[in-house]
Enzyme design. Structure first.
Site, PDB file in Angstrom:
ATOM      1  N   GLU A 158       0.763  -1.106  -0.038  1.00 33.43           N
ATOM      2  CA  GLU A 158       0.047   0.011   0.094  1.00 33.43           C
ATOM      3  C   GLU A 158       0.978   1.199  -0.049  1.00 33.43           C
ATOM      4  O   GLU A 158       1.399   1.553  -0.849  1.00 33.43           O
ATOM      5  CB  GLU A 158      -1.018  -0.180   1.190  1.00 33.43           C
ATOM      6  CG  GLU A 158      -2.008  -1.111   0.676  1.00 33.43           C
ATOM      7  CD  GLU A 158      -3.055  -1.166   2.033  1.00 33.43           C
ATOM      8  OE1 GLU A 158      -3.251  -0.691   3.090  1.00 33.43           O
ATOM      9  OE2 GLU A 158      -4.147  -2.010   1.531  1.00 33.43           O
TER      10      GLU A 158
HETATM   11  C1  HEC Z   1      -3.293   1.069  -1.396  1.00 27.64           C
HETATM   12  C2  HEC Z   1      -4.701   1.315  -1.431  1.00 27.64           C
HETATM   13  C3  HEC Z   1      -4.968   1.863  -0.080  1.00 27.64           C
HETATM   14  C4  HEC Z   1      -4.257   3.060   0.510  1.00 27.64           C
HETATM   15  C5  HEC Z   1      -3.471   3.954   0.137  1.00 27.64           C
HETATM   16  C6  HEC Z   1      -5.277   2.954   1.945  1.00 27.64           C
HETATM   17  N1  HEC Z   1      -6.122   1.895   2.014  1.00 27.64           N
HETATM   18 FE1  HEC Z   1      -7.512   1.885   3.512  1.00 27.64          FE
HETATM   19  N2  HEC Z   1      -7.937   0.150   2.732  1.00 27.64           N
HETATM   20  C7  HEC Z   1      -7.650  -0.526   1.739  1.00 27.64           C
HETATM   21  C8  HEC Z   1      -7.838  -1.963   1.716  1.00 27.64           C
HETATM   22  C9  HEC Z   1      -7.559  -2.939   0.465  1.00 27.64           C
HETATM   23  C10 HEC Z   1      -8.459  -2.210   3.072  1.00 27.64           C
HETATM   24  C11 HEC Z   1      -8.959  -3.529   3.310  1.00 27.64           C
HETATM   25  C12 HEC Z   1      -7.627  -4.093   4.085  1.00 27.64           C
HETATM   26  C13 HEC Z   1      -8.238  -5.337   4.769  1.00 27.64           C
HETATM   27  O1  HEC Z   1      -9.381  -5.356   5.437  1.00 27.64           O
HETATM   28  O2  HEC Z   1      -7.420  -5.980   5.283  1.00 27.64           O
HETATM   29  C14 HEC Z   1      -8.623  -0.864   3.678  1.00 27.64           C
HETATM   30  C15 HEC Z   1      -9.398  -0.716   4.875  1.00 27.64           C
HETATM   31  C16 HEC Z   1      -9.443   0.548   5.447  1.00 27.64           C
HETATM   32  C17 HEC Z   1     -10.484   1.028   6.518  1.00 27.64           C
HETATM   33  C18 HEC Z   1     -11.273  -0.120   7.251  1.00 27.64           C
HETATM   34  C19 HEC Z   1     -12.734   0.009   6.762  1.00 27.64           C
HETATM   35  C20 HEC Z   1     -13.428  -1.210   7.219  1.00 27.64           C
HETATM   36  O3  HEC Z   1     -14.528  -1.245   6.899  1.00 27.64           O
HETATM   37  O4  HEC Z   1     -13.065  -2.046   7.711  1.00 27.64           O
HETATM   38  C21 HEC Z   1     -10.257   2.082   6.618  1.00 27.64           C
HETATM   39  C22 HEC Z   1     -10.818   2.833   7.925  1.00 27.64           C
HETATM   40  C23 HEC Z   1      -9.243   2.787   5.788  1.00 27.64           C
HETATM   41  N3  HEC Z   1      -8.841   1.708   5.210  1.00 27.64           N
HETATM   42  C24 HEC Z   1      -8.723   4.017   5.976  1.00 27.64           C
HETATM   43  C25 HEC Z   1      -7.422   4.251   5.240  1.00 27.64           C
HETATM   44  C26 HEC Z   1      -6.716   5.548   5.521  1.00 27.64           C
HETATM   45  C27 HEC Z   1      -6.958   6.418   6.765  1.00 27.64           C
HETATM   46  C28 HEC Z   1      -5.699   5.450   4.891  1.00 27.64           C
HETATM   47  C29 HEC Z   1      -4.458   6.536   4.812  1.00 27.64           C
HETATM   48  C30 HEC Z   1      -3.660   6.520   5.984  1.00 27.64           C
HETATM   49  C31 HEC Z   1      -5.901   4.363   3.878  1.00 27.64           C
HETATM   50  N4  HEC Z   1      -6.719   3.553   4.223  1.00 27.64           N
HETATM   51  C32 HEC Z   1      -4.991   3.832   2.783  1.00 27.64           C
HETATM   52  C33 HEC Z   1      -6.883   0.085   0.784  1.00 27.64           C
HETATM   53  C34 HEC Z   1      -6.066   1.207   0.874  1.00 27.64           C
END
Ligand code: HEC
Ligand code: HEC
Length: 347
Positions: A158
């Site tokens: 990521e």
């Molecule tokens: C490269 C893509 C990517 C980036 C950049 C990213 N995310 Fe995510 N995010 C995801 C993915 C894929 C998941 C699910 C991962 C898992 O559940 O294992 C996720 C899960 C989440 C969740 C959980 C939501 C739930 O319903 O469980 C939150 C809140 C979130 N991200 C916020 C953020 C924040 C704040 C940042 C920056 C600091 C960020 N993400 C950066 C792809 C990304």
């Protein structure tokens, strides 16, 4: 059997009973006061919710409204950080890259793409209303929004960075650093970055037409949409997708009535769900039940993005979670209802 296992077995038995009764009797019986209480205590962020008398107290869904007691300065800083690519190793990717607020809070890709074009392992959930989830991530490995932030920053596929790198970059920028000093009394730290981003995420609450109906406005839904909601209850979808976030308040196995992963030649570690956190056999294929708010805007569906259409997702839920083959007209009706969960300000 430990008391915890017993409690779990007991709640699973309750759930199985609820689903069976809902299917057989064709009536909604899943409405224990206990689950409503749990859903409400999760909503400490919106105290007005718990204080208000519910207009439709017997519904398994709860209305939401925007958070009012947030720190506006922190929300603004959090919004800027959420869109700041300096949170990634090569300054190429921000949180918003994968959680595009104009695309339902997701990237609408089967698997997210991280720094250097690397492919992620799981479908990105929406950040809208994530504040209402009882845990974060599909497998629930983060307890809070604050804790969640560390995940993507360090995840090599990521943002591939570290707190040390991020803090150094933000501290070196006087304008950003000053904002932290003003709001948190010191230069950027992991805690203050997490806090600001989480505060911003708490502002991402999306009331919908369904909330107006839940608050007592009979005209908020068409008769067809209301019929879809009745089916959603009658089939027992609400055994799992319930409360304020229409999901997000429990774990359940994906494939209760039938093995969803049967016939796959390779075991994808992401499919093991909560097992990856607990290493307990019974947690294999168990996931946090996702919220269905804004679901029409967040295709593809399921943690593995195995389905593109919402109709197909509903059909598979019938087959694998409830053991029923839903007639096409009922699927259509449920999908009509699901559209009423789209946030009004997002339309
Ligand atoms: C490269 C893509 C990517 C980036 C950049 C990213 N995310 Fe995510 N995010 C995801 C993915 C894929 C998941 C699910 C991962 C898992 O559940 O294992 C996720 C899960 C989440 C969740 C959980 C939501 C739930 O319903 O469980 C939150 C809140 C979130 N991200 C916020 C953020 C924040 C704040 C940042 C920056 C600091 C960020 N993400 C950066 C792809 C990304
Ligand atoms: C026994 C619990 C349970 C029941 C009953 C249930 N679901 Fe689900 N639902 C889940 C779980 C768990 C997932 C996540 C599956 C995954 O991706 O691993 C899910 C996912 C979904 C998704 C995709 C969400 C997303 O973000 O990709 C939709 C849509 C959905 N359910 C709708 C329904 C409908 C409609 C019904 C009733 C016909 C229903 N569900 C019944 C547990 C349940």
């Amino acid at each position: 059997m430990t008391s915890r296992e017993f409690a779990r077995a007991h709640s699973l038995a309750l759930l199985a009973g609820a689903i069976l009764m809902a299917a057989v009797v064709g009536a909604v019986i899943w409405l224990p006061n206990a689950s409503r209480a749990t859903a409400e205590t999760k909503e400490r962020g919106t105290p007005s919710m718990t204080q208000r008398i519910l207009a439709r107290p017997d519904e398994p869904l709860l209305p939401i409204q925007p958070n009012v007691n947030l720190d506006a300065g922190k929300v603004e800083l959090g919004r800027a950080l959420f869109h700041d690519p300096r949170l990634s190793r090569d300054n190429s990717i921000s949180c918003a890259f994968c959680h595009d607020l104009a695309r339902g809070g997701t990237d609408r890709l089967p698997k997210s793409v991280g720094v250097g074009g690397q492919l992620g392992t799981i479908n990105s959930p929406t950040v809208y209303n994530a504040a209402l989830n009882f845990r974060q991530f599909w497998d629930g490995r983060a307890a809070t929004l604050e804790e969640q932030v560390t995940g993507p920053i360090h995840n090599p596929v990521e943002m591939a960075s570290s707190w040390q790198e991020v803090i150094a970059k933000l501290t070196a920028d006087p304008e950003t650093s000053n904002k932290f000093i003003k709001l948190y009394g010191g230069p950027p730290s992991a805690e203050s970055i997490q806090d600001a981003i989480a505060e911003f995420e708490r502002s991402l609450i999306t009331p919908s037409r369904m909330d107006r109906w839940l608050k007592g406005d009979d005209r908020a839904l068409t008769p067809q949409e209301l019929a879809g909601y009745q089916l959603f209850k009658r089939y027992g979808c609400v055994a799992c997708h319930q409360g304020a976030n229409v999901g997000g308040n429990m774990y359940q196995r994906f494939g209760i009535m039938k093995d969803y992963f049967e016939g796959r030649t390779r075991v994808d570690p992401a499919d093991l769900g909560r097992f990856n956190v607990t290493s307990r056999e019974e947690d294999k294929y168990v996931f946090k039940v996702p919220s269905l708010r804004n679901i029409a805007a967040t295709a593809p569906y399921f943690h593995d993005a195995s389905v593109n259409s919402l109709h197909e997702a509903v059909s598979r839920m019938g087959e694998f979670q409830l053991g029923v083959e839903l007639p096409p007209e009922d699927i259509q009706s449920i999908v009509l209802f699901l559209y009423t969960l789209n946030g009004e300000q997002l339309q």
